[in-house]
Design a protein around this motif. Structure first.
Motif, mmCIF file in Angstrom:
data_model
loop_
_atom_site.group_PDB
_atom_site.id
_atom_site.type_symbol
_atom_site.label_atom_id
_atom_site.label_comp_id
_atom_site.label_asym_id
_atom_site.label_seq_id
_atom_site.Cartn_x
_atom_site.Cartn_y
_atom_site.Cartn_z
ATOM 1 N N GLY A 124 -43.466 23.546 -27.616
ATOM 2 C CA GLY A 124 -44.165 23.337 -28.646
ATOM 3 C C GLY A 124 -43.141 22.887 -29.799
ATOM 4 N N LYS A 125 -42.141 23.587 -30.263
ATOM 5 C CA LYS A 125 -41.531 23.073 -31.290
ATOM 6 C C LYS A 125 -40.672 21.599 -30.979
ATOM 7 C CE LYS A 125 -39.879 27.516 -32.259
ATOM 8 N NZ LYS A 125 -38.695 28.619 -32.814
ATOM 9 N N VAL A 126 -40.304 21.318 -29.789
ATOM 10 C CA VAL A 126 -40.032 20.108 -29.590
ATOM 11 C C VAL A 126 -41.030 19.104 -29.553
ATOM 12 C CG1 VAL A 126 -38.660 18.605 -27.657
ATOM 13 C CG2 VAL A 126 -38.207 20.986 -27.970
ATOM 14 N N ALA A 127 -42.077 19.315 -28.955
ATOM 15 C CA ALA A 127 -43.095 18.271 -29.130
ATOM 16 C C ALA A 127 -43.682 18.022 -30.689
ATOM 17 C CB ALA A 127 -44.470 18.903 -28.345
ATOM 18 N N LYS A 128 -43.584 19.126 -31.340
ATOM 19 C CA LYS A 128 -44.041 18.710 -32.721
ATOM 20 C C LYS A 128 -43.019 18.010 -33.481
ATOM 21 C CE LYS A 128 -44.933 21.535 -36.996
ATOM 22 N NZ LYS A 128 -45.009 22.836 -37.657
ATOM 23 N N ILE A 129 -41.771 18.108 -33.139
ATOM 24 C CA ILE A 129 -40.625 17.297 -33.563
ATOM 25 C C ILE A 129 -40.976 15.551 -33.372
ATOM 26 C CG2 ILE A 129 -38.303 16.604 -33.560
ATOM 27 C CD1 ILE A 129 -37.708 19.642 -33.671
#
Length: 215
Positions: A124-129
């Motif tokens: 999730g954190k990578v996708a958000k970036i």
């Protein structure tokens, strides 16, 4: 799967979690990347889980070497914290997935299983970036123009890109000169260079070409 992680206790925990899946097996563990290629030759892993950045391990550099020699090996990066630079560099060197240390075990196994099947999986954190980065690029037409020119094997200098962007927006030589605080003669020289690089000789055709690139 091969684990490249400097904390042995953590690696053993990950190994225990992963091997609850019948289709997954940890074939090797190493705390450094110094003898990694030798270990890969011995255990022949399909997937490598590696710290993206720790004291002993530079996951980016290591993955570059591994992917060059063993492009079939899937690479999943493991990290405590992630930022835009690490994400983009990781993807650029061939990362197939990202896992955060605070992930639930079932989620972690799911990522590895899907990567093993050939999917690219981002937490999730990578996708958000990445979503944020795409939005920024969408808003910045000069950046898009630069990327599209590069995709067409056209390399402009920073100043040529400034002028190409203003040219694309229909600005006159006088307006371009005023905006960039240079002479009109200098603008004409730069535009001539741009025409040569994009292999177009008429201003209108050049503007149409540049506009099509950012659509």
């Amino acid at each position: 799967m091969l684990l490249v992680q400097e904390q042995r206790l953590f690696s053993e925990g990950v190994k225990a979690i992963i091997e609850t899946e019948p289709e997954l097996e940890v074939v090797g563990i190493t705390e450094t990347s110094s003898k990694l290629l030798e270990l890969i030759e011995q255990v022949e892993p399909d997937v490598m889980l590696i710290d993206i950045k720790t004291g002993k391990i530079d996951g980016i550099q290591t993955t570059t070497v591994v992917k060059e020699k063993y492009p079939h090996i899937k690479v999943v990066f493991l990290s405590d914290e992630i930022d835009e630079e690490l994400v983009l560099r990781g993807i650029n060197v061939g990362a197939d997935g990202f896992i955060m240390r605070d992930m639930y075990p079932d989620t972690c196994k799911g990522v590895i299983r899907r990567v093993h099947r050939g999917e690219n999986v981002l937490c999730g954190k990578v996708a958000k970036i990445l979503v944020q980065k795409v939005r920024e690029l969408t808003k910045d037409k000069k950046t898009i123009l630069s990327l599209r020119l590069e995709n067409n094997d056209i390399s402009l200098t920073a100043r040529e890109l400034d002028i190409a962007h203003l040219l694309m927006r229909g600005k006159s030589n006088k307006r371009i000169a005023h905006r960039l605080q240079i002479s009109e003669g200098t603008v004409k020289n730069y535009i001539s260079e741009i025409y040569q690089k994009i292999n177009i000789r008429r201003r209108k055709d050049a503007i149409d070409f540049l506009k099509k690139l950012v659509k």
